[in-house]
Scaffold this motif. Structure first.
Motif, mmCIF file in Angstrom:
data_model
loop_
_atom_site.group_PDB
_atom_site.id
_atom_site.type_symbol
_atom_site.label_atom_id
_atom_site.label_comp_id
_atom_site.label_asym_id
_atom_site.label_seq_id
_atom_site.Cartn_x
_atom_site.Cartn_y
_atom_site.Cartn_z
ATOM 1 N N LEU B 28 0.819 -1.207 0.000
ATOM 2 C CA LEU B 28 0.000 0.000 0.000
ATOM 3 C C LEU B 28 0.857 1.263 0.000
ATOM 4 O O LEU B 28 0.565 2.228 -0.690
ATOM 5 N N ILE B 76 -5.131 10.288 3.120
ATOM 6 C CA ILE B 76 -5.131 8.842 2.849
ATOM 7 C C ILE B 76 -4.377 8.098 3.946
ATOM 8 O O ILE B 76 -4.854 7.092 4.490
ATOM 9 N N PHE B 79 -6.342 8.050 7.092
ATOM 10 C CA PHE B 79 -7.458 7.123 6.989
ATOM 11 C C PHE B 79 -6.987 5.698 7.234
ATOM 12 O O PHE B 79 -7.667 4.910 7.888
ATOM 13 N N PHE B 80 -5.791 5.366 6.726
ATOM 14 C CA PHE B 80 -5.329 3.991 6.912
ATOM 15 C C PHE B 80 -4.840 3.732 8.313
ATOM 16 O O PHE B 80 -4.893 2.608 8.787
ATOM 17 N N ARG B 83 -8.654 4.767 10.334
ATOM 18 C CA ARG B 83 -9.904 4.352 9.707
ATOM 19 C C ARG B 83 -11.006 5.397 9.848
ATOM 20 O O ARG B 83 -12.194 5.053 9.833
ATOM 21 N N SER B 84 -10.655 6.641 10.051
ATOM 22 C CA SER B 84 -11.651 7.695 10.181
ATOM 23 C C SER B 84 -10.943 9.034 10.049
ATOM 24 O O SER B 84 -9.763 9.152 10.353
ATOM 25 N N PHE B 85 -11.691 10.039 9.601
ATOM 26 C CA PHE B 85 -11.111 11.380 9.552
ATOM 27 C C PHE B 85 -11.353 12.131 10.842
ATOM 28 O O PHE B 85 -10.823 13.202 11.058
ATOM 29 N N GLN B 86 -12.205 11.566 11.713
ATOM 30 C CA GLN B 86 -12.637 12.315 12.889
ATOM 31 C C GLN B 86 -11.747 12.071 14.089
ATOM 32 O O GLN B 86 -12.191 12.104 15.215
#
Lengths: 203, 101
Positions: B28, B76, B79-80, B83-86
């Motif tokens: 990845l 990105i 996120f990885f 697993r969330s932007f928050q």
């Protein structure tokens, strides 16, 4: 005089070469998108594809479209697809070979029809094309004395068509608020409840 | 002019190499790095194209692309990781310790 002519033709030639390079890279990326099965690679490739197409938009002088493409295609949409990917599997299922034939045929036929339609299009920047002859000239002449903004696209969008743009902005704002309300905030938001569910599964 | 054209050619070669890495990249992170580098090359390419076409105002667009490229890569990777932007990138001390256990 001939010096300027050769300089201009050199510029044209180099622009054509850059066009060919960018477009062929876009084609290769599109074929790779169609063939790869790893969803994460697809997200990355689609980001690169929109960056390349935004570059091409800049080269053909559609700068505003290029801005939108770079921000939406390269930025927000890859993030959104990544979010959707986390809810599903990481690798797409392998299709039967014959199943992929029908979409390929449809795409080739549509592309052929579109290519056939380009024969009737006026040349790039043709002064005698209908788009350049009637209203556009009027706007080009009146724009600066009327509004005082050197960029014609901006003055049309923000002044001549001001109410239209205002309405569009309102619609986009309402759509954004509606999506935000559906997804929710804080503890009751979609991502929080998903995280909670995942935690429950782990325990 | 020849100089600019040669530079554009070199950039195209490097973009093609990066695309190959993007297609075959096993992990990845290879792909994230390839995407980020393609973005950087495109920023330079836009600046070059601006000078080739005699319109240096393309530099503004190149700058905007650089910003978008940076933010996208961070998004990105974040996120990885989470697993969330928050999630805030700087975590409180206690939580960090809790995670390490």
């Amino acid at each position: 005089m001939s010096d300027t002519a050769t300089a201009v033709s050199q510029v044209d030639l180099s622009v054509v070469l850059i066009d060919i390079c960018v477009l062929s890279m876009m084609a290769v990326t599109a074929i790779a998108i169609a063939r790869l099965r790893s969803l994460f690679a697809l997200v990355m490739l689609s980001g690169v594809y929109s960056l390349l197409s935004a570059t091409w938009f800049v080269i053909v002088d559609a700068v505003d479209v290029a801005f939108t493409e770079a921000a939406v295609g390269g930025g927000i949409s890859s993030a959104l697809i990544l979010g959707a990917m986390l809810l599903t599997v990481r690798v797409a299922k392998e299709d039967k070979p014959l199943k992929r034939l029908a979409p390929a045929l449809v795409v080739i036929a549509t592309g052929g029809v579109l290519l056939y339609a380009t024969i009737d299009l006026p040349g790039f920047g043709d002064a005698n094309s209908p788009a350049n002859m009637y209203l556009a000239q009027e706007y080009l002449q009146r724009n600066y004395p009327d509004i005082g903004i050197p960029n014609v696209v901006t003055s049309v969008l923000a002044s001549y068509r001001g109410f239209d743009t205002f309405g569009e902005t309102g619609v986009v704002f309402i759509a954004g608020v509606a999506v935000a309300l559906l997804l929710g905030f804080g503890e009751r938001s979609l991502s929080a409840s998903l995280a909670k569910r995942q935690k429950g599964e782990e325990e | 002019m020849t100089l600019l054209a040669a530079a554009a050619l070199a950039l195209f070669v490097s973009i093609v190499l990066l695309l190959i890495r993007l297609f075959i990249g096993p992990t990845l992170y290879d792909r994230v790095l390839a995407v980020n580098s393609v973005g950087t090359k495109i920023v330079v390419l836009l600046a070059l194209v601006g000078f080739l076409m005699g319109r240096p105002d393309f530099l503004d667009i190149a700058l905007l692309y650089a910003l978008i490229n940076f933010v996208t890569t961070i998004a990105i990777l974040k996120f990885f990781r989470y697993r969330s932007f928050q999630v805030s990138l700087i975590k409180p001390e206690a939580e960090q310790n809790g995670e390490a256990q």
